[in-house]
Design a protein around this motif. Structure first.
Motif, PDB file in Angstrom:
ATOM      1  N   ARG A  99       9.727  -5.963  -5.867  1.00  0.00           N
ATOM      2  CA  ARG A  99       8.988  -6.384  -7.051  1.00  0.00           C
ATOM      3  C   ARG A  99       8.757  -7.891  -7.036  1.00  0.00           C
ATOM      4  NH1 ARG A  99       7.492  -3.262 -10.942  1.00  0.00           N
ATOM      5  NH2 ARG A  99       6.386  -4.248 -12.658  1.00  0.00           N
ATOM      6  N   ALA A 100       9.775  -8.655  -6.631  1.00  0.00           N
ATOM      7  CA  ALA A 100       9.621 -10.105  -6.540  1.00  0.00           C
ATOM      8  C   ALA A 100       8.590 -10.479  -5.484  1.00  0.00           C
ATOM      9  CB  ALA A 100      10.957 -10.765  -6.228  1.00  0.00           C
ATOM     10  N   ALA A 101       8.565  -9.749  -4.375  1.00  0.00           N
ATOM     11  CA  ALA A 101       7.591 -10.024  -3.320  1.00  0.00           C
ATOM     12  C   ALA A 101       6.173  -9.775  -3.808  1.00  0.00           C
ATOM     13  CB  ALA A 101       7.896  -9.165  -2.093  1.00  0.00           C
ATOM     14  N   ASP A 131      12.395  -0.737 -13.070  1.00  0.00           N
ATOM     15  CA  ASP A 131      11.465  -1.825 -12.753  1.00  0.00           C
ATOM     16  C   ASP A 131      10.464  -1.390 -11.687  1.00  0.00           C
ATOM     17  OD1 ASP A 131      12.804  -3.546 -14.484  1.00  0.00           O
ATOM     18  OD2 ASP A 131      14.172  -4.238 -12.923  1.00  0.00           O
ATOM     19  N   THR A 132      10.014  -0.161 -11.766  1.00  0.00           N
ATOM     20  CA  THR A 132       9.245   0.414 -10.660  1.00  0.00           C
ATOM     21  C   THR A 132       7.738   0.442 -10.896  1.00  0.00           C
ATOM     22  OG1 THR A 132       9.391   2.682 -11.503  1.00  0.00           O
ATOM     23  CG2 THR A 132      11.195   1.916 -10.121  1.00  0.00           C
ATOM     24  N   ALA A 133       7.294   0.363 -12.142  1.00  0.00           N
ATOM     25  CA  ALA A 133       5.874   0.584 -12.430  1.00  0.00           C
ATOM     26  C   ALA A 133       5.007  -0.622 -12.079  1.00  0.00           C
ATOM     27  CB  ALA A 133       5.685   0.938 -13.902  1.00  0.00           C
ATOM     28  N   ILE A 134       3.872  -0.343 -11.451  1.00  0.00           N
ATOM     29  CA  ILE A 134       2.846  -1.346 -11.161  1.00  0.00           C
ATOM     30  C   ILE A 134       1.494  -0.729 -11.491  1.00  0.00           C
ATOM     31  CG2 ILE A 134       1.728  -2.756  -9.383  1.00  0.00           C
ATOM     32  CD1 ILE A 134       4.311  -2.838  -7.873  1.00  0.00           C
ATOM     33  N   HIS A 135       0.726  -1.395 -12.324  1.00  0.00           N
ATOM     34  CA  HIS A 135      -0.583  -0.838 -12.662  1.00  0.00           C
ATOM     35  C   HIS A 135      -1.528  -1.001 -11.480  1.00  0.00           C
ATOM     36  CE1 HIS A 135      -4.411  -0.173 -14.788  1.00  0.00           C
ATOM     37  NE2 HIS A 135      -3.649   0.606 -15.552  1.00  0.00           N
ATOM     38  N   LEU A 143      16.279  -0.782 -10.507  1.00  0.00           N
ATOM     39  CA  LEU A 143      16.014  -2.097 -11.081  1.00  0.00           C
ATOM     40  C   LEU A 143      15.964  -3.177 -10.004  1.00  0.00           C
ATOM     41  CD1 LEU A 143      18.498  -1.859 -14.096  1.00  0.00           C
ATOM     42  CD2 LEU A 143      16.084  -1.170 -14.022  1.00  0.00           C
ATOM     43  N   ASP A 144      15.391  -4.310 -10.389  1.00  0.00           N
ATOM     44  CA  ASP A 144      15.308  -5.482  -9.528  1.00  0.00           C
ATOM     45  C   ASP A 144      16.709  -5.867  -9.052  1.00  0.00           C
ATOM     46  OD1 ASP A 144      15.144  -8.268  -8.689  1.00  0.00           O
ATOM     47  OD2 ASP A 144      13.193  -8.336  -9.670  1.00  0.00           O
TER      48      ASP A 144
END
Length: 476
Positions: A181-183, A204-208, A329-330
């Protein structure tokens, strides 16, 4: 494919260049605090390309991040390798934690084209690192996201795998959030491989989908790890730890491999266990099914298992799919000492390569030969030691000997061996011969405790070596 494509204003036949992407993204100026690719972006959608087309955005001297573990985007890596030889790009840096499958870009024929830079060494790049054809960054797993969020490493391209978008356009990172996620927050260009085999996960997995620059359709099976066959020594280690160091209501951290599995196999009669770990595999799922894991007493994410990534069998990935019992999570949060120490009875179980009389723990190398990485061992050893309730147990476990019969408890470490967990961090060390509790003990007491759990055939020589090093006999 079963998922729905979102229309894009750029035609499929348009030439896609780095400059065109930057113009289209406005250099991601819509990000404010810690760029978060979550909210839908109006009037924005990814360009759909084949894998071969998408990776042509990679140029010489780029830094390319690769999603790791079970989420390794193998079709994108295969396309990237072909692009490297065909286009003549040079000196592309490929950054990743451990990836699954063959790391094609680390083959000798790609030297000068790609150079792997591992944040944790997996078997597929180990030879390249030790032959000088690849690099390794020693770093705590909890601190990897800082490299990206503090712009110490500026990524040009991120290659990631995601589950298909839901009706609202949200994809997920599947079984691997870790440092990915940070990348993604840092990368200038995000290329997503949409794979219907990726489990849809929570945390912390969702990305639109509007945050992706390019999307590629995929249908590859996730890389799987089957449970290892346990040796008698490993089974005895599991019995020692489960029977003496893991109480009911403990919050567990464990890795993957024989020793964690040996411990988990002995916990079937425990109750109200919690899970807060950097990763887990199938044996944890079995404890959930048997009712041993409830997470009822946890302070952090009460009622839910917390991890940063998961790897195991196809059955485990089915267990993960749409399962709100698991929060991925992150890793900057999961592995942060201040987070870990809030949970009750934190029991951190980690393995190693060798330990010396003073308690120095070698986990990432065999002498000068690099083997794995720093990982999250110290994150959790420290978190367990500092637990708010004073009931945490930081545990290092290993068979007493190597496969060749050499003692893993030694007077002095091999030349070049790397100390991951210091003598100041160590509390419990376990072999098949018992438990050494060394916290608060002086050097001769530590030597005594460790020789006591060494293989009997090595104890006499270890006593002599201890006398030579300490100038006194080991003593309780």
């Amino acid at each position: 494919m079963a998922f729905r494509r979102i229309p894009c204003c750029i035609s499929r036949n348009a030439t896609l260049t780095r400059e065109r992407i930057y113009c289209k993204n406005a250099a991601r100026t819509y990000y404010t605090y810690s760029p978060e690719p979550f909210h839908p972006l109006p009037n924005r959608a990814p360009v759909w390309r084949t894998a071969d087309e998408a990776v042509t955005v990679i140029k010489s001297h780029d830094k390319v991040f690769v999603h790791g573990a079970a989420a390794t985007p193998i079709p994108l890596l295969e396309a990237m390798a072909k692009h490297g030889l065909k286009s003549g790009v040079k000196h592309v840096e490929v950054m990743h934690i451990h990836t699954e499958g063959e790391a094609i870009y680390s083959r000798p024929e790609y030297e000068g084209v790609f150079r792997s830079n591992s944040l944790f060494i997996g078997p597929n790049v180990r030879s390249a690192v030790n032959e000088g054809r690849a690099d390794f960054i020693p770093i705590f797993l909890s601190e990897i996201p800082l490299l990206f969020r503090r712009n110490l490493v500026q990524l040009d391209v991120a290659l990631i795998s995601v589950s298909p978008p839901d009706k609202h356009g949200f994809c997920t990172l599947g079984p691997s959030v870790d440092c990915t996620r940070a990348a993604v927050q840092n990368a200038k260009v995000i290329i997503g491989l949409i794979n219907p085999n990726m489990p849809r996960t929570f945390g912390d997995t969702a990305i639109h989908i509007s945050h992706f620059d390019m999307m590629v359709e995929g249908d590859n099976e996730l890389q799987a790890h089957e449970a290892p066959t346990l040796s008698e020594e490993e089974k005895r280690i599991g019995m020692h730890i489960a029977g003496n160091l893991v109480p009911d209501g403990a919050t567990l951290q464990m890795g993957i491999g024989s020793i964690p599995d040996a411990v988990l196999a002995q916990l079937t009669h425990h109750r109200d266990l919690g899970v807060h770990t950097e990763m887990f595999s199938d044996k944890v799922m079995e404890l959930v099914v048997n009712g041993c894991v409830t997470n009822a007493h946890k302070t952090i994410y009460t009622g839910k298992m917390v991890s940063s990534f998961v790897i195991g069998s196809p059955k485990l990935y089915k267990f993960l799919h749409n399962n709100p019992f698991v929060a991925l999570l992150d890793v900057a949060y999961v592995n942060h000492t201040a987070t870990i120490m809030q949970n009750p009875k934190v029991t951190a179980i980690n393995s190693c390569i060798e330990v010396d009389f003073t308690g120095q723990v070698v986990s990432d190398s065999i002498g000068e030969r690099m083997y794995s990485g720093v990982g999250g061992q110290v994150d959790f050893i420290r978190g367990a030691a500092l637990g708010h309730d004073g009931l945490g147990k930081p545990i290092i476990a290993m068979p007493s000997t190597t496969a060749k019969g050499a003692s893993k408890i030694v007077a002095t470490l091999k030349p070049g061996a790397g100390v991951v967990t210091t003598r100041g961090h160590v509390h419990y060390i376990v072999t098949e011969y018992g438990i050494a509790h060394v916290f608060g003990k002086n050097l001769r007491q530590r030597a005594y405790e460790l020789i006591r759990i060494a293989h009997p055939s090595h104890r006499e020589e270890l006593e002599k070596a201890a006398f030579e090093r300490l100038k006194c006999m080991p003593s309780p």
